[in-house]
Write a protein that holds these residues in place. Structure first.
Motif, PDB file in Angstrom:
ATOM      1  N   LEU A 126      33.993  60.622  -7.500  1.00  0.00           N
ATOM      2  CA  LEU A 126      34.262  59.654  -6.441  1.00  0.00           C
ATOM      3  C   LEU A 126      33.159  59.681  -5.389  1.00  0.00           C
ATOM      4  N   ALA A 127      32.745  60.887  -4.999  1.00  0.00           N
ATOM      5  CA  ALA A 127      31.688  61.013  -3.996  1.00  0.00           C
ATOM      6  C   ALA A 127      30.378  60.434  -4.521  1.00  0.00           C
ATOM      7  N   ASP A 128      30.057  60.737  -5.766  1.00  0.00           N
ATOM      8  CA  ASP A 128      28.817  60.225  -6.353  1.00  0.00           C
ATOM      9  C   ASP A 128      28.836  58.703  -6.411  1.00  0.00           C
ATOM     10  N   ALA A 129      29.970  58.134  -6.826  1.00  0.00           N
ATOM     11  CA  ALA A 129      30.075  56.676  -6.916  1.00  0.00           C
ATOM     12  C   ALA A 129      29.931  56.035  -5.538  1.00  0.00           C
ATOM     13  N   ALA A 130      30.525  56.657  -4.522  1.00  0.00           N
ATOM     14  CA  ALA A 130      30.463  56.102  -3.170  1.00  0.00           C
ATOM     15  C   ALA A 130      29.048  56.143  -2.615  1.00  0.00           C
ATOM     16  N   LEU A 131      28.274  57.134  -3.021  1.00  0.00           N
ATOM     17  CA  LEU A 131      26.921  57.308  -2.495  1.00  0.00           C
ATOM     18  C   LEU A 131      25.847  56.775  -3.443  1.00  0.00           C
ATOM     19  N   GLY A 132      26.263  56.127  -4.540  1.00  0.00           N
ATOM     20  CA  GLY A 132      25.312  55.509  -5.454  1.00  0.00           C
ATOM     21  C   GLY A 132      24.435  56.488  -6.195  1.00  0.00           C
ATOM     22  N   ARG A 133      25.000  57.579  -6.669  1.00  0.00           N
ATOM     23  CA  ARG A 133      24.221  58.582  -7.390  1.00  0.00           C
ATOM     24  C   ARG A 133      24.957  58.992  -8.658  1.00  0.00           C
ATOM     25  N   VAL A 134      24.221  59.611  -9.561  1.00  0.00           N
ATOM     26  CA  VAL A 134      24.805  60.095 -10.808  1.00  0.00           C
ATOM     27  C   VAL A 134      24.285  61.503 -11.074  1.00  0.00           C
ATOM     28  N   ARG A 135      25.017  62.247 -11.894  1.00  0.00           N
ATOM     29  CA  ARG A 135      24.627  63.611 -12.247  1.00  0.00           C
ATOM     30  C   ARG A 135      24.066  63.623 -13.664  1.00  0.00           C
ATOM     31  N   ALA A 136      22.964  64.311 -13.815  1.00  0.00           N
ATOM     32  CA  ALA A 136      22.331  64.446 -15.117  1.00  0.00           C
ATOM     33  C   ALA A 136      22.424  65.889 -15.571  1.00  0.00           C
ATOM     34  N   GLN A 137      23.134  66.120 -16.704  1.00  0.00           N
ATOM     35  CA  GLN A 137      23.193  67.453 -17.297  1.00  0.00           C
ATOM     36  C   GLN A 137      21.957  67.612 -18.173  1.00  0.00           C
ATOM     37  N   VAL A 138      21.097  68.548 -17.796  1.00  0.00           N
ATOM     38  CA  VAL A 138      19.816  68.720 -18.471  1.00  0.00           C
ATOM     39  C   VAL A 138      19.782  70.073 -19.167  1.00  0.00           C
ATOM     40  N   ARG A 139      19.509  70.040 -20.487  1.00  0.00           N
ATOM     41  CA  ARG A 139      19.297  71.275 -21.265  1.00  0.00           C
ATOM     42  C   ARG A 139      17.805  71.436 -21.508  1.00  0.00           C
ATOM     43  N   THR A 140      17.285  72.605 -21.195  1.00  0.00           N
ATOM     44  CA  THR A 140      15.861  72.853 -21.352  1.00  0.00           C
ATOM     45  C   THR A 140      15.646  74.139 -22.145  1.00  0.00           C
ATOM     46  N   ALA A 141      14.476  74.204 -22.822  1.00  0.00           N
ATOM     47  CA  ALA A 141      14.146  75.402 -23.585  1.00  0.00           C
ATOM     48  C   ALA A 141      13.855  76.577 -22.651  1.00  0.00           C
ATOM     49  N   GLU A 159      14.455  55.077 -14.366  1.00  0.00           N
ATOM     50  CA  GLU A 159      15.121  54.505 -15.543  1.00  0.00           C
ATOM     51  C   GLU A 159      16.481  53.908 -15.197  1.00  0.00           C
ATOM     52  N   LEU A 160      17.234  54.595 -14.331  1.00  0.00           N
ATOM     53  CA  LEU A 160      18.631  54.226 -14.097  1.00  0.00           C
ATOM     54  C   LEU A 160      18.850  53.488 -12.781  1.00  0.00           C
ATOM     55  N   GLY A 161      17.896  53.572 -11.869  1.00  0.00           N
ATOM     56  CA  GLY A 161      18.042  52.885 -10.600  1.00  0.00           C
ATOM     57  C   GLY A 161      19.049  53.519  -9.660  1.00  0.00           C
ATOM     58  N   LYS A 162      19.331  54.798  -9.868  1.00  0.00           N
ATOM     59  CA  LYS A 162      20.270  55.502  -8.992  1.00  0.00           C
ATOM     60  C   LYS A 162      19.716  56.876  -8.640  1.00  0.00           C
ATOM     61  N   GLN A 163      20.215  57.405  -7.519  1.00  0.00           N
ATOM     62  CA  GLN A 163      19.833  58.767  -7.151  1.00  0.00           C
ATOM     63  C   GLN A 163      20.361  59.736  -8.209  1.00  0.00           C
ATOM     64  N   ILE A 164      19.538  60.708  -8.583  1.00  0.00           N
ATOM     65  CA  ILE A 164      19.884  61.638  -9.647  1.00  0.00           C
ATOM     66  C   ILE A 164      20.090  63.039  -9.085  1.00  0.00           C
ATOM     67  N   ILE A 165      21.179  63.675  -9.495  1.00  0.00           N
ATOM     68  CA  ILE A 165      21.406  65.087  -9.206  1.00  0.00           C
ATOM     69  C   ILE A 165      21.292  65.834 -10.527  1.00  0.00           C
ATOM     70  N   LEU A 166      20.305  66.711 -10.637  1.00  0.00           N
ATOM     71  CA  LEU A 166      20.098  67.455 -11.873  1.00  0.00           C
ATOM     72  C   LEU A 166      20.987  68.687 -11.906  1.00  0.00           C
ATOM     73  N   GLU A 167      21.648  68.893 -13.042  1.00  0.00           N
ATOM     74  CA  GLU A 167      22.425  70.115 -13.290  1.00  0.00           C
ATOM     75  C   GLU A 167      21.844  70.743 -14.552  1.00  0.00           C
ATOM     76  N   GLU A 168      21.004  71.750 -14.360  1.00  0.00           N
ATOM     77  CA  GLU A 168      20.203  72.294 -15.456  1.00  0.00           C
ATOM     78  C   GLU A 168      20.850  73.522 -16.093  1.00  0.00           C
ATOM     79  N   THR A 169      20.765  73.600 -17.420  1.00  0.00           N
ATOM     80  CA  THR A 169      21.133  74.804 -18.161  1.00  0.00           C
ATOM     81  C   THR A 169      20.023  75.079 -19.172  1.00  0.00           C
ATOM     82  N   VAL A 170      19.761  76.364 -19.403  1.00  0.00           N
ATOM     83  CA  VAL A 170      18.739  76.755 -20.372  1.00  0.00           C
ATOM     84  C   VAL A 170      19.400  76.920 -21.731  1.00  0.00           C
TER      85      VAL A 170
END
Length: 205
Positions: A126-141, A159-170
């Motif tokens: 809900l907070a992300d939608a209200a603030l126009g952002r999305v979360r990206a789950q990122v897997r990295t080597a 690419e998406l036209g929205k603010q991105i919050i990265l959530e990274e996992t190795v």
């Protein structure tokens, strides 16, 4: 982060839904703290809503590390008032503000503390939608540097036209690169993906 990004799956995945009873208080708290108003007043509400989200996530981590406490509070013979008092104490010890303290106490009083993870996820959505952002789950080597995170976030934002919050996992199973998922959209910039596409081209001749 400088490697190419290739879209290999488009929208069409399933949406996550929170427990019906748990969703209502999360939505109510969100609307009170983020929506409405303008200027400095709205800015204060946004900051308060962001702080509440962080506090909820911190409290959730504490409770998940102590499942025994949650199981005890979920037992049907525990009086609602006792559940409320115990949850209030936990929230205070976690350093939560009054808004989150009262909210979590209400959830516990109604016997829905086991739904807190779904509540936190719904609140973030809900907070992300209200603030126009999305979360990206990122897997990295390997773990990305701060500069690589910033660069990847900017590319995804373009690419998406929205603010991105990265959530990274190795993910040590990856040979290299990264795989990013935003909702049902998957962006594959991994070496594994490049090799798979190369094999497909060789098979097709």
């Amino acid at each position: 982060a400088g490697r190419g990004v290739i879209i290999i799956a488009a929208p069409g995945g399933k949406r996550r839904t929170a427990a019906p009873l748990a969703k209502s208080p999360a939505r109510r708290m969100h609307l009170d703290e983020i929506h409405g108003g303008n200027g400095r007043g709205r800015g204060r509400r946004i900051r308060a809503g962001e702080a509440a989200g962080r506090e909820l996530a911190t409290l959730l981590d504490i409770l998940e590390a102590n499942r025994q406490a949650v199981d005890v509070l979920a037992r049907p013979w525990i009086k609602p008032g006792d559940r409320r008092a115990a949850a209030l104490t936990l929230a205070q010890q976690a350093g939560c503000g009054k808004l989150v303290q009262d909210f979590v106490a209400l959830v516990a009083e109604r016997g829905r503390l086991d739904h807190l993870a779904a509540i936190v996820a719904a609140y973030q959505d809900l907070a992300d939608a209200a603030l126009g952002r999305v979360r990206a789950q990122v897997r990295t080597a390997v773990a990305l540097t701060d500069a690589e995170k910033d660069q990847l976030a900017r590319r995804l934002q373009t690419e998406l036209g929205k603010q991105i919050i990265l959530e990274e996992t190795v993910d040590t199973n990856l040979l290299g690169g990264f795989v990013a998922q935003v909702g049902s959209l998957i962006l594959d910039g991994s070496l594994d993906g490049q090799l798979a596409r190369m094999r497909e081209r060789l098979v097709r001749g």
